[in-house]
Scaffold this active site. Structure first.
Site, PDB file in Angstrom:
ATOM      1  N   ASP A 150       1.828   4.796   9.979  1.00 25.95           N
ATOM      2  CA  ASP A 150       2.551   5.410  10.912  1.00 25.95           C
ATOM      3  C   ASP A 150       3.893   5.982  10.359  1.00 25.95           C
ATOM      4  O   ASP A 150       4.569   5.187   9.609  1.00 25.95           O
ATOM      5  CB  ASP A 150       2.681   4.444  12.094  1.00 25.95           C
ATOM      6  N   GLU A 164      -6.134  -2.666  -7.061  1.00 29.64           N
ATOM      7  CA  GLU A 164      -6.254  -4.110  -7.657  1.00 29.64           C
ATOM      8  C   GLU A 164      -7.491  -4.599  -6.818  1.00 29.64           C
ATOM      9  O   GLU A 164      -8.187  -5.116  -6.942  1.00 29.64           O
ATOM     10  CB  GLU A 164      -5.145  -5.011  -7.156  1.00 29.64           C
TER      11      GLU A 164
END
Length: 566
Positions: free
Chosen positions: A224, A273
């Site tokens: 956002d 990751e």
């Protein structure tokens, strides 16, 4: 206090059939949780309601679901004022409900993207509450933008910035001894103080929040106000600049500063990751599509909403221009273009296109409903034929219009309660969607709904449209199915424009020996084009009439053609 699940962190376990780089041509469906489905008859949608409707979304044919905020919040701005980023607000359920929703979605080969709100917190966030309680000496004030006021007694705001929702972007505090204190910055509502991203603790906190939800199994984040985290040094005045109240594309010292990109490069390292191709999607209002492209460089975010396309009027010249600029700007950075027509912040496109152009993305009049729906259906097929990823907003597959006549006493958009003539425009696109033909809330839940649904809403419901040839719902289902199955549709970075009359967009796409042509007549009269191949799908009955090797396209319609490669 945050709630916790008893289960171990999970990884995404979607079927391998979803393939690598799934996000490059994905259809992503936005759910506004409080308006989607209510499981406990309290008038408010919730996570269990969303979970119960996942089979509908799977059958609709979308690839992923983006959930607007469901975090613990005082709800001053529909949940975009977060008090605890690691907890679910009780009105929506709890963390166990979120965990079950994610697992069920994955079992249906649906991915889950959640909203992240890093520009500001709630004024009830622990840091901010302590910053106020501890007074001017509190070190926690450095994590926000606290400033002394101007004027003899500090009675004037620190600068001339205005809130997106109207009025000043600053609110003055009261010190613990009762005397007037410093001011704090809030680009949105006063209940939404902006974080100071120059402070290292803010970055540390959000890296931890990212890992929390990634460990829960989410497949990505919609960020956002991704363009707003960093402010220009010194928070300079805008002076005579015309400050636009609503989100727009002007150059501003509080939006689209270059410093945001270091933040997103650090975040990308965390995301990479995790297995399963998790993604970031930026809500980034920028002056140009070229500036938007900076957010999706290979080491930053994956996608950025294309607000220039959303803001374009229904007309061939303007649409072709924004399509070309979008594709041209994304190609050098290797990112897919994204396309969107509606969301929870703008008037639904079935109502925008029902009104004359030039009124912007916030429309307060119903306009010509039949015209708006016809154009909306045509615009949807055009959007879904373009290379890249498409976003759809809940209810647009039903052809829902905005509700433009909500009484003042039910409105909840904070802009309605602010100064400068704001009109609470966003409530109209957030009215709970209808699932059944009748019932107290047309199948939304067992009781009423937090915003009143119009009389006759059931005529547009899922139940009313399912299996009905020519309905908007069946058009969307068919379009998603063709998009998945046709080799020439989906990912890519270019189109081949074909000669066409002035009001017509015609382009070809090809892949693996398969060809596809999209033709959109944005004008108000019938036009003749060549017969490009077999008609696959049309936005309206009678959209195309074949005769003598030519096709006559009706006004405000789009037709898809399957062809052999050129």
């Amino acid at each position: 206090m945050s709630q916790h699940t008893a289960d171990q962190p999970q990884t995404s376990t979607l079927a391998a059939a979803t393939g690598p780089d799934w996000w490059r041509d994905a259809v992503i469906y936005q759910v506004y949780p409080r308006s989607f489905a209510d499981s406990n008859a309290d008038g408010m949608g919730d996570l269990e309601g969303v979970r119960s409707r996942l089979p509908y979304l799977r059958d609709l044919g979308v690839d992923a679901v983006w959930l607007s905020p469901f975090y613990a919040s005082p709800q001053a701005d529909g949940g975009y004022d977060v008090a605890d980023y690691r907890a679910v607000d009780p009105m929506f359920g709890n963390l166990l409900d979120a965990d079950a929703l994610i697992r069920d979605a994955h079992a249906l080969d649906l991915r889950i993207i959640v909203d992240l709100v890093p520009n500001h917190s709630s004024d009830q966030y622990e840091w901010f509450r302590r910053a106020l309680a501890e007074g001017p000496a509190s070190p926690l004030r450095e994590r926000y933008h606290f400033r002394p006021g101007r004027g003899a007694d500090g009675e004037l705001p620190p600068n001339d910035w205005e809130s997106i929702f109207g009025g000043p972007a600053w609110t003055r505090t009261t010190d613990p001894d009762g005397t007037p204190g410093d001011w704090y910055l809030h680009l949105f509502a006063p209940e939404q103080p902006d974080f100071n991203w120059d402070h290292p603790a803010v970055g540390d906190e959000f890296r931890s929040i990212l890992r929390f939800w990634l460990d829960m199994g989410v497949d990505g984040f919609r960020i956002d106000v991704a363009h707003g985290l960093v402010k220009a040094p010194g928070l300079p005045d805008l002076g005579s600049h015309d400050q636009v109240r609503l989100l727009g594309n002007d150059v501003m010292p509080f939006f689209d500063q270059d410093g945001v990109h270091a933040i997103y490069r650090a975040w990308r390292g965390i995301l990479d990751e995790y297995a399963g191709e998790r993604i970031f999607v930026a809500e980034a209002w920028t002056p140009t599509v070229e500036r938007t492209a900076l957010y999706v460089r290979p080491d930053e975010l994956h996608q950025a909403f294309n607000f220039q396309y959303l803001s374009a009027a229904w007309g061939a010249a303007e649409l072709r221009d924004v399509i070309d600029r979008s594709l041209d700007s994304m190609r050098p950075v290797g990112a897919p273009a994204t396309w969107v027509l509606s969301n929870h912040d703008v008037t639904r496109h079935a109502t925008r296109f029902a009104n004359p152009p030039g009124l912007g993305t916030q429309i307060r009049t119903a306009g010509d409903r039949d015209l708006g729906l016809r154009r909306a259906r045509a615009a949807t097929l055009l959007m879904l034929a373009l290379p890249g990823s498409a976003y759809v907003y809940q209810g647009e597959e039903l052809g829902l219009p905005d509700v433009v006549d909500l009484p003042d006493e039910v409105r909840q958009d904070p802009s309605f309660f602010r100064a400068a003539g704001q009109d609470g425009f966003r409530d109209g696109c957030r009215v709970p969607i209808p699932w059944t033909v009748d019932g107290s809330s047309y199948g939304f839940g067992g009781g009423g709904s937090w915003l009143p649904q119009p009389e006759g809403w059931g005529e547009l419901s899922v139940q009313a449209q399912t299996g009905v040839e020519g309905s908007t719902l069946e058009l969307y289902r068919a379009a998603f199915a063709v998009r998945r199955s046709h080799a020439a549709l989906g990912a890519g970075d270019s189109v081949v424009w074909l000669d066409a009359p002035a009001d017509v967009l015609a382009f070809r796409r090809e892949s693996g020996g398969a060809g596809f042509v999209c033709t959109s007549n944005t004008g108000d009269s019938v036009v003749r084009v060549p017969v490009y191949g077999d008609v696959v799908l049309a936005s309206a009955e009678g959209a195309v009439v074949l005769a003598d090797g030519f096709a006559e396209l009706a006004p405000d319609t789009t037709v898809w053609w399957s062809t052999a490669s050129a």
